[in-house]
Design a protein around this motif. Structure first.
Motif, PDB file in Angstrom:
ATOM      1  N   ASP A 184       0.863  -1.175   0.000  1.00 44.04           N
ATOM      2  CA  ASP A 184       0.000   0.000   0.000  1.00 44.04           C
ATOM      3  C   ASP A 184       0.900   1.225   0.000  1.00 44.04           C
ATOM      4  N   ARG A 185       0.667   2.145  -0.912  1.00 43.47           N
ATOM      5  CA  ARG A 185       1.552   3.288  -1.067  1.00 43.47           C
ATOM      6  C   ARG A 185       0.859   4.580  -0.683  1.00 43.47           C
ATOM      7  N   ASP A 186       1.584   5.392   0.047  1.00 43.97           N
ATOM      8  CA  ASP A 186       1.090   6.711   0.430  1.00 43.97           C
ATOM      9  C   ASP A 186       2.304   7.626   0.536  1.00 43.97           C
ATOM     10  N   SER A 187       2.422   8.548  -0.420  1.00 44.58           N
ATOM     11  CA  SER A 187       3.602   9.407  -0.438  1.00 44.58           C
ATOM     12  C   SER A 187       3.681  10.306   0.792  1.00 44.58           C
ATOM     13  N   ASN A 188       2.538  10.476   1.492  1.00 40.73           N
ATOM     14  CA  ASN A 188       2.553  11.304   2.691  1.00 40.73           C
ATOM     15  C   ASN A 188       3.393  10.697   3.810  1.00 40.73           C
ATOM     16  N   VAL A 189       3.581   9.368   3.761  1.00 42.00           N
ATOM     17  CA  VAL A 189       4.371   8.720   4.802  1.00 42.00           C
ATOM     18  C   VAL A 189       5.826   9.175   4.743  1.00 42.00           C
ATOM     19  N   ILE A 190       6.278   9.623   3.581  1.00 41.00           N
ATOM     20  CA  ILE A 190       7.644  10.126   3.446  1.00 41.00           C
ATOM     21  C   ILE A 190       7.849  11.337   4.347  1.00 41.00           C
ATOM     22  N   ASP A 191       6.864  12.209   4.426  1.00 39.99           N
ATOM     23  CA  ASP A 191       6.958  13.379   5.302  1.00 39.99           C
ATOM     24  C   ASP A 191       7.140  12.953   6.754  1.00 39.99           C
ATOM     25  N   VAL A 192       6.452  11.894   7.146  1.00 40.73           N
ATOM     26  CA  VAL A 192       6.562  11.379   8.514  1.00 40.73           C
ATOM     27  C   VAL A 192       7.967  10.851   8.771  1.00 40.73           C
ATOM     28  N   PHE A 193       8.487  10.073   7.823  1.00 38.63           N
ATOM     29  CA  PHE A 193       9.837   9.532   7.980  1.00 38.63           C
ATOM     30  C   PHE A 193      10.877  10.642   8.059  1.00 38.63           C
ATOM     31  N   VAL A 194      10.731  11.648   7.200  1.00 35.89           N
ATOM     32  CA  VAL A 194      11.687  12.756   7.199  1.00 35.89           C
ATOM     33  C   VAL A 194      11.640  13.494   8.537  1.00 35.89           C
ATOM     34  N   ALA A 195      10.445  13.731   9.048  1.00 34.71           N
ATOM     35  CA  ALA A 195      10.307  14.419  10.332  1.00 34.71           C
ATOM     36  C   ALA A 195      10.987  13.629  11.447  1.00 34.71           C
ATOM     37  N   ARG A 196      10.817  12.315  11.422  1.00 39.37           N
ATOM     38  CA  ARG A 196      11.453  11.475  12.441  1.00 39.37           C
ATOM     39  C   ARG A 196      12.976  11.495  12.298  1.00 39.37           C
TER      40      ARG A 196
END
Length: 229
Positions: A184-196
């Motif tokens: 399942d793909r959601d490009s918004n998860v990249i923002d979460v990873f970057v923030a972490r």
């Protein structure tokens, strides 16, 4: 790193895919040449492991077609054909390496990692920019010798950015390298990873938002100049 495994022996494909996944690779598996060519043409893989003898298009034909399309993704050719002329044929067709069956998984893994390193312009498993170091073999990141506690996804994202410094990655492109076709793909998860990642770099004494910068409307970029000694 995203890897395409094209192997028609189901048990072998399952075993190799599981091992590579456990080593941090995102793996797509296909069992015939037609599917391999289609996926390798559509997706920007970091490395391809290609069986030479498959139905619906043998590996050598797939390899030649990829190179004819100017797709330069590193390719490791797997085969039961171990004669010198067979290896020469594979290398002449554009393979970057060649492994004869049966093989030890440890050797396949080492060869795959070597292909990735070579494609990213480094000969060592340890990549360092100032105080930040990544060990590509153990998948560990550290700042001044102190390990960063990263999830597998966080490390994979940091690895992609660090191995191509000063390169802007769109969220879509990052998702394509971090997830296979079945995820399942959601490009918004990249923002979460970057923030972490930024938060953990901050805690380690680096300026996370300066090391991993946001290119407005474009994506993210690792800036090695922002990493102190």
């Amino acid at each position: 790193m995203r890897l395409l495994l094209a192997e028609d022996t189901v048990a072998l494909a399952k075993s190799v895919a599981q091992g590579l996944t456990e080593e941090g690779f995102t793996v797509d598996v296909v069992g015939d040449g037609e599917s391999a060519l289609h996926l390798a043409t559509e997706v920007a893989f970091d490395v391809i492991v290609l069986d030479r003898m498959m139905p619906a298009g043998d590996g050598l034909s797939v390899l030649k077609a990829l190179r004819k399309k100017n797709i330069s993704t590193p390719v490791l050719l797997l085969t039961a054909l171990g004669e010198v002329h067979d290896r020469v044929d594979g290398l002449e067709a554009g393979a970057d390496d060649y492994l004869v069956k049966p093989f030890a998984f440890a050797e396949l893994l080492a060869r795959v990692r070597a292909l990735v390193r070579r494609s990213k312009g480094t000969s060592s498993n340890v990549v360092s920019f100032g105080a930040l170091s990544l060990d590509l073999g153990s998948r560990l990141a550290s700042v001044r010798g102190v390990g960063l506690e990263l999830t597998s996804s966080e490390y994979s994202l940091l690895e992609l950015l660090v191995l191509q410094p000063n390169t802007t990655w769109s969220r879509t492109r990052l998702v394509e390298h971090l997830y296979n076709e079945e995820s399942d793909r959601d490009s918004n998860v990249i923002d979460v990873f970057v923030a972490r990642l930024r938060k953990k770099l901050d805690a380690a004494g680096l300026r996370g938002a300066e090391c991993i910068t946001t290119q407005r409307g474009a994506g993210y970029r690792f800036d090695p100049a922002a990493v102190p000694a």
